[in-house]
Design an enzyme around this catalytic site. Sequence first.
Site, PDB file in Angstrom:
ATOM      1  N   GLU A 238     -40.048  52.049 -61.855  1.00 45.29           N
ATOM      2  CA  GLU A 238     -38.901  51.469 -61.138  1.00 45.29           C
ATOM      3  C   GLU A 238     -38.914  51.886 -59.661  1.00 45.29           C
ATOM      4  O   GLU A 238     -37.870  51.916 -59.011  1.00 45.29           O
ATOM      5  CB  GLU A 238     -37.620  51.937 -61.839  1.00 45.29           C
ATOM      6  CG  GLU A 238     -36.463  50.967 -61.816  1.00 45.29           C
ATOM      7  CD  GLU A 238     -36.728  49.644 -62.509  1.00 45.29           C
ATOM      8  OE1 GLU A 238     -36.848  48.633 -61.789  1.00 45.29           O
ATOM      9  OE2 GLU A 238     -36.801  49.610 -63.744  1.00 45.29           O
TER      10      GLU A 238
ATOM     11  N   HIS B 254     -29.929  55.535 -67.353  1.00 43.96           N
ATOM     12  CA  HIS B 254     -29.540  54.625 -68.434  1.00 43.96           C
ATOM     13  C   HIS B 254     -28.432  55.306 -69.229  1.00 43.96           C
ATOM     14  O   HIS B 254     -28.405  55.237 -70.455  1.00 43.96           O
ATOM     15  CB  HIS B 254     -30.728  54.328 -69.360  1.00 43.96           C
ATOM     16  CG  HIS B 254     -31.837  53.563 -68.721  1.00 43.96           C
ATOM     17  ND1 HIS B 254     -32.913  53.078 -69.426  1.00 43.96           N
ATOM     18  CD2 HIS B 254     -32.055  53.180 -67.435  1.00 43.96           C
ATOM     19  CE1 HIS B 254     -33.757  52.454 -68.604  1.00 43.96           C
ATOM     20  NE2 HIS B 254     -33.259  52.511 -67.382  1.00 43.96           N
TER      21      HIS B 254
ATOM     22  N   HIS C  31     -31.423  56.940 -60.691  1.00 41.12           N
ATOM     23  CA  HIS C  31     -31.244  55.804 -61.604  1.00 41.12           C
ATOM     24  C   HIS C  31     -31.145  56.347 -63.022  1.00 41.12           C
ATOM     25  O   HIS C  31     -31.984  57.142 -63.438  1.00 41.12           O
ATOM     26  CB  HIS C  31     -32.436  54.852 -61.447  1.00 41.12           C
ATOM     27  CG  HIS C  31     -32.533  53.836 -62.536  1.00 41.12           C
ATOM     28  ND1 HIS C  31     -31.477  53.036 -62.907  1.00 41.12           N
ATOM     29  CD2 HIS C  31     -33.564  53.479 -63.351  1.00 41.12           C
ATOM     30  CE1 HIS C  31     -31.859  52.241 -63.893  1.00 41.12           C
ATOM     31  NE2 HIS C  31     -33.119  52.497 -64.194  1.00 41.12           N
TER      32      HIS C  31
ATOM     33  N   HIS D 130     -29.040  46.992 -67.705  1.00 46.70           N
ATOM     34  CA  HIS D 130     -30.094  47.958 -67.430  1.00 46.70           C
ATOM     35  C   HIS D 130     -29.576  49.402 -67.263  1.00 46.70           C
ATOM     36  O   HIS D 130     -30.044  50.300 -67.952  1.00 46.70           O
ATOM     37  CB  HIS D 130     -30.850  47.493 -66.179  1.00 46.70           C
ATOM     38  CG  HIS D 130     -32.035  48.318 -65.831  1.00 46.70           C
ATOM     39  ND1 HIS D 130     -33.064  47.874 -65.039  1.00 46.70           N
ATOM     40  CD2 HIS D 130     -32.361  49.584 -66.150  1.00 46.70           C
ATOM     41  CE1 HIS D 130     -33.974  48.823 -64.917  1.00 46.70           C
ATOM     42  NE2 HIS D 130     -33.566  49.871 -65.573  1.00 46.70           N
TER      43      HIS D 130
HETATM   44 ZN   LIG Z   1     -34.257  51.793 -65.766  1.00 46.22          ZN
END
Ligand SMILES: [Zn+2]
Length: 220
Positions: A77, A98, A96, A161
């Site tokens: 990513e 999840h 980032h 996402h």
């Molecule tokens: Zn991700």
Amino acid sequence: MDYREARERVFETAIRLNKANLIRLSAGNISCRTADGNLAITPSGVQYEVMAPEDVVVIDLEGNILDAREGLKPSSEFHLHTRILERLEDVNAVIHTHSYYALTFAVLGRELPPVCLELLVTGGPIPVAPYARPGTAAVGDHAADLLQRRPELKGCLLKNHGMVAVGATLAKAFSHAWDIETGAQIYYQAIQIAEPDKIPPADVDFIRQKYNLVSDRSSG
Ligand SMILES: [Zn+2]
């Protein structure tokens, strides 16, 4: 260029996020600017439990590898990180995740209204960036569009996402990620019972001033 310090900081933040249950296994990724304007980013496919500071990869803003342990690549990513750092000069660190509650609202495409301080100090309502195929530059562009348009935002959700949080430092980005996830959890719990009230609009400016929430990403 000696990237040891940037690598250490990214690694330490990964461990903190892992302990806080915001990132697990190898899901989620972290980056920060290096002194020479490139970025140090977590590697692809290495679980946090076994990661070492030397595993952190250094890339330029185009995604070219500048310094990496043999066989290691940057997070898949990485575009999300390079696009944000390229376009937002007040941001030096990107996280980032999840994480469960942010991802719950991300799959619903539902923004997080400012119902508590955690969501207000991160610039709430926290919007959802449109869906983009994971690992593409569009993920980063959609997030950067929102963050550029609303300088008070410390992060946003990514449709179907996860979440991205930003800051002037990794420590700030960590606290913004933690606040957004905590706010998402509180909002989730509240709506099981009833539709929660927002913080009175007349108080929004007062609170933002109190927490010194000016237009850069350094506060909170
Ligand atoms: Zn991700």
